[in-house]
Scaffold this motif. Sequence first.
Motif, PDB file in Angstrom:
ATOM      1  N   LEU A 267      48.154 -12.493 -74.108  1.00 39.23           N
ATOM      2  CA  LEU A 267      49.437 -12.167 -74.345  1.00 39.23           C
ATOM      3  C   LEU A 267      49.235 -11.642 -76.409  1.00 39.23           C
ATOM      4  CD1 LEU A 267      49.805 -14.927 -72.458  1.00 39.23           C
ATOM      5  CD2 LEU A 267      51.189 -13.122 -71.736  1.00 39.23           C
ATOM      6  N   VAL A 268      51.033 -11.473 -77.008  1.00 46.49           N
ATOM      7  CA  VAL A 268      50.588 -11.054 -77.845  1.00 46.49           C
ATOM      8  C   VAL A 268      52.255 -12.153 -78.156  1.00 46.49           C
ATOM      9  CG1 VAL A 268      50.814  -9.028 -79.567  1.00 46.49           C
ATOM     10  CG2 VAL A 268      49.805  -9.109 -77.301  1.00 46.49           C
ATOM     11  N   THR A 269      51.764 -12.394 -79.633  1.00 41.60           N
ATOM     12  CA  THR A 269      52.786 -13.215 -80.079  1.00 41.60           C
ATOM     13  C   THR A 269      53.742 -12.338 -80.932  1.00 41.60           C
ATOM     14  OG1 THR A 269      51.975 -13.874 -82.121  1.00 41.60           O
ATOM     15  CG2 THR A 269      51.915 -15.445 -80.253  1.00 41.60           C
ATOM     16  N   ALA A 270      54.836 -12.599 -81.340  1.00 43.39           N
ATOM     17  CA  ALA A 270      56.137 -12.356 -82.070  1.00 43.39           C
ATOM     18  C   ALA A 270      54.362 -11.619 -83.752  1.00 43.39           C
ATOM     19  CB  ALA A 270      56.923 -12.779 -82.587  1.00 43.39           C
ATOM     20  N   SER A 271      53.438 -12.731 -84.453  1.00 43.07           N
ATOM     21  CA  SER A 271      53.619 -12.527 -85.009  1.00 43.07           C
ATOM     22  C   SER A 271      52.356 -11.519 -85.345  1.00 43.07           C
ATOM     23  CB  SER A 271      52.538 -13.972 -86.362  1.00 43.07           C
ATOM     24  OG  SER A 271      51.803 -14.912 -84.938  1.00 43.07           O
ATOM     25  N   GLY A 272      51.536 -11.061 -84.420  1.00 43.00           N
ATOM     26  CA  GLY A 272      51.119 -10.362 -83.557  1.00 43.00           C
ATOM     27  C   GLY A 272      49.492 -11.036 -83.000  1.00 43.00           C
ATOM     28  N   ARG A 273      49.511 -12.474 -83.010  1.00 43.77           N
ATOM     29  CA  ARG A 273      47.854 -13.099 -82.519  1.00 43.77           C
ATOM     30  C   ARG A 273      48.126 -12.553 -81.206  1.00 43.77           C
ATOM     31  NH1 ARG A 273      50.657 -17.781 -83.061  1.00 43.77           N
ATOM     32  NH2 ARG A 273      49.458 -18.664 -80.350  1.00 43.77           N
ATOM     33  N   HIS A 274      46.952 -12.689 -80.560  1.00 45.65           N
ATOM     34  CA  HIS A 274      45.935 -12.609 -79.544  1.00 45.65           C
ATOM     35  C   HIS A 274      45.898 -13.348 -78.777  1.00 45.65           C
ATOM     36  CE1 HIS A 274      46.081  -7.863 -79.442  1.00 45.65           C
ATOM     37  NE2 HIS A 274      46.810  -8.301 -80.529  1.00 45.65           N
ATOM     38  N   ASP A 275      46.500 -13.854 -77.547  1.00 42.35           N
ATOM     39  CA  ASP A 275      45.641 -15.182 -76.906  1.00 42.35           C
ATOM     40  C   ASP A 275      45.331 -14.535 -75.812  1.00 42.35           C
ATOM     41  OD1 ASP A 275      46.374 -17.113 -79.143  1.00 42.35           O
ATOM     42  OD2 ASP A 275      48.171 -18.167 -77.920  1.00 42.35           O
ATOM     43  N   LEU A 278      45.107 -16.744 -70.160  1.00 44.79           N
ATOM     44  CA  LEU A 278      45.240 -18.109 -69.711  1.00 44.79           C
ATOM     45  C   LEU A 278      45.913 -19.506 -69.813  1.00 44.79           C
ATOM     46  CD1 LEU A 278      41.356 -19.093 -68.949  1.00 44.79           C
ATOM     47  CD2 LEU A 278      42.816 -18.225 -67.332  1.00 44.79           C
ATOM     48  N   LYS A 279      46.755 -18.596 -71.302  1.00 44.89           N
ATOM     49  CA  LYS A 279      47.500 -19.509 -71.744  1.00 44.89           C
ATOM     50  C   LYS A 279      48.981 -19.195 -70.485  1.00 44.89           C
ATOM     51  CE  LYS A 279      45.931 -20.826 -75.727  1.00 44.89           C
ATOM     52  NZ  LYS A 279      46.074 -21.902 -76.330  1.00 44.89           N
ATOM     53  N   CYS A 280      49.754 -18.095 -70.144  1.00 49.11           N
ATOM     54  CA  CYS A 280      50.076 -17.904 -68.413  1.00 49.11           C
ATOM     55  C   CYS A 280      49.578 -17.134 -67.993  1.00 49.11           C
ATOM     56  CB  CYS A 280      51.406 -16.839 -69.591  1.00 49.11           C
ATOM     57  SG  CYS A 280      52.242 -17.987 -70.983  1.00 49.11           S
ATOM     58  N   PRO A 281      48.820 -18.205 -66.480  1.00 51.09           N
ATOM     59  CA  PRO A 281      48.504 -17.090 -65.830  1.00 51.09           C
ATOM     60  C   PRO A 281      49.028 -17.447 -64.842  1.00 51.09           C
ATOM     61  CG  PRO A 281      47.772 -20.427 -65.833  1.00 51.09           C
ATOM     62  CD  PRO A 281      48.397 -19.764 -66.912  1.00 51.09           C
ATOM     63  N   PHE A 282      49.620 -16.157 -64.370  1.00 55.05           N
ATOM     64  CA  PHE A 282      50.845 -15.844 -64.360  1.00 55.05           C
ATOM     65  C   PHE A 282      50.831 -14.144 -63.511  1.00 55.05           C
ATOM     66  CE2 PHE A 282      52.726 -19.648 -65.447  1.00 55.05           C
ATOM     67  CZ  PHE A 282      52.260 -20.186 -64.547  1.00 55.05           C
ATOM     68  N   PRO A 283      50.335 -13.409 -62.884  1.00 59.99           N
ATOM     69  CA  PRO A 283      50.667 -12.062 -62.751  1.00 59.99           C
ATOM     70  C   PRO A 283      52.102 -11.692 -63.301  1.00 59.99           C
ATOM     71  CG  PRO A 283      50.740 -13.042 -60.294  1.00 59.99           C
ATOM     72  CD  PRO A 283      50.724 -14.598 -61.152  1.00 59.99           C
ATOM     73  N   SER A 284      52.721 -12.227 -62.632  1.00 53.02           N
ATOM     74  CA  SER A 284      54.062 -11.430 -62.832  1.00 53.02           C
ATOM     75  C   SER A 284      55.541 -12.156 -62.744  1.00 53.02           C
ATOM     76  CB  SER A 284      54.079 -10.354 -62.145  1.00 53.02           C
ATOM     77  OG  SER A 284      54.275 -10.347 -61.519  1.00 53.02           O
ATOM     78  N   GLY A 285      56.587 -11.588 -62.239  1.00 54.10           N
ATOM     79  CA  GLY A 285      58.104 -12.290 -62.345  1.00 54.10           C
ATOM     80  C   GLY A 285      58.073 -13.125 -62.893  1.00 54.10           C
ATOM     81  N   HIS A 295      56.190 -20.112 -75.254  1.00 56.09           N
ATOM     82  CA  HIS A 295      55.312 -20.156 -76.253  1.00 56.09           C
ATOM     83  C   HIS A 295      55.100 -19.015 -76.983  1.00 56.09           C
ATOM     84  CE1 HIS A 295      53.360 -21.896 -72.839  1.00 56.09           C
ATOM     85  NE2 HIS A 295      52.163 -23.007 -73.401  1.00 56.09           N
ATOM     86  N   GLY A 296      56.069 -17.980 -76.709  1.00 53.21           N
ATOM     87  CA  GLY A 296      56.836 -17.373 -78.441  1.00 53.21           C
ATOM     88  C   GLY A 296      55.848 -15.879 -77.812  1.00 53.21           C
ATOM     89  N   TYR A 297      55.405 -15.585 -76.615  1.00 55.77           N
ATOM     90  CA  TYR A 297      54.938 -14.593 -76.391  1.00 55.77           C
ATOM     91  C   TYR A 297      55.987 -13.429 -75.940  1.00 55.77           C
ATOM     92  CZ  TYR A 297      50.892 -17.408 -75.500  1.00 55.77           C
ATOM     93  OH  TYR A 297      50.376 -17.902 -76.181  1.00 55.77           O
ATOM     94  N   VAL A 298      55.665 -12.202 -76.861  1.00 61.61           N
ATOM     95  CA  VAL A 298      57.142 -11.207 -76.586  1.00 61.61           C
ATOM     96  C   VAL A 298      55.509  -9.398 -75.916  1.00 61.61           C
ATOM     97  CG1 VAL A 298      57.723 -11.527 -78.800  1.00 61.61           C
ATOM     98  CG2 VAL A 298      55.697  -9.682 -79.141  1.00 61.61           C
ATOM     99  N   ALA A 299      54.034 -10.009 -75.399  1.00 62.65           N
ATOM    100  CA  ALA A 299      53.680  -8.911 -74.935  1.00 62.65           C
ATOM    101  C   ALA A 299      52.466  -9.000 -74.911  1.00 62.65           C
ATOM    102  CB  ALA A 299      53.307  -7.738 -75.969  1.00 62.65           C
ATOM    103  N   ARG A 300      51.869  -8.023 -73.879  1.00 62.59           N
ATOM    104  CA  ARG A 300      50.418  -8.251 -73.033  1.00 62.59           C
ATOM    105  C   ARG A 300      50.062  -7.238 -73.677  1.00 62.59           C
ATOM    106  NH1 ARG A 300      51.562  -9.095 -66.717  1.00 62.59           N
ATOM    107  NH2 ARG A 300      52.571  -7.267 -66.708  1.00 62.59           N
TER     108      ARG A 300
END
Length: 340
Positions: A267-275, A278-285, A295-300
């Motif tokens: 996952l990617v935060t608004a600041s561009g950090r890549h995590d 497992l921070k969000c271990p959900f496939p979709s939905g 957690h402030g994630y804006v992209a994968r």
Amino acid sequence: MKDSLLRNRSLRTGPAHDGSLWSGSLWLAWRQQRVLVGIGAVVLAGAAAIAVYSRSGMLDALHSGLFDHCGTGPLSCLRTDTSLPPLMLDIAPLKYLGMLNIALPVLIGVFWGAPLLGRDRELGTHRMVLAQGISRGQWFASRFAFAAATTAALSGLLAGVFAWWRGPAADRSYGLFWYDVTALSGSGPRVVAAALFGLAAGTLLGLLARRVLAAMALTLLVTGAMTLLLEWAHRTRLLVSPHTYVSAGIVPKAPMGEKWSTGHYGLVTASGRHDDVLKCPFPSGAELKECMAQHGYVARFYDANPAGDYWTFQWTDTAVLGGLALLLTAATVLLLRRRV
């Protein structure tokens, strides 16, 4: 004694064709290496014959319509009866050829490079050759040039046979992807560079070691270690960096297709950090959307090498192995006067 007489007779009779010592030295190099050339020719002919037969079987299977529903991605091609194993072309013989191509630097270095100069030095027959008016440079150049030309031709043709054979199965769920070890390291110009590296390493170690068997053992270690080191560099992307593919929000990630995944995605935060994913271990939905918002994630994202990087890997390996081959050959030339 018999071997010495034969070499002496060869050197005396060889130049009769044109009266030159250089031609005599080349002729003697041919006499000494013709068995290895013959073995290489038999291996090449056998590989080509098997390739023709197996590739014909591949085409027949593909034309049967059995694989028409299969995709081009890395997922297996399932049968209508899912209890049966996935559909696959018979690529086992193709992989065996790829493994042979990967092993070429070891085989050529041990059985061709190490004895190239080492056998004459161990037996002392190089003194007789040099006493006929042939310089150290000619003694080395005639043997090495003949071996290098044959090695380049053999390895290049074997790599070409592999590429032609792989064609119908290239980058298909039922075939062989470009990043498979046997495809990435067993085809292309890097096969030629690797084979020449093995020859150069064996030749230098044959010059340095007191016994041919010792030179062969050292060559096995050096060429084997180099082969494993480059395979590790491929897996870790040490020399060829992967690309990062990003999809906004919870939009599904771009299909992997023919890309070679590093296994690093998340996952990617608004600041561009890549995590990590497992921070969000959900496939979709809704669960994924809620977790990303918290957690402030804006992209994968995921990291992978596209199919076009095949040639980047190839030319990188070729430069490394070819450069080492040139350095080892230069070192052999410089050490000739001290060791012979």
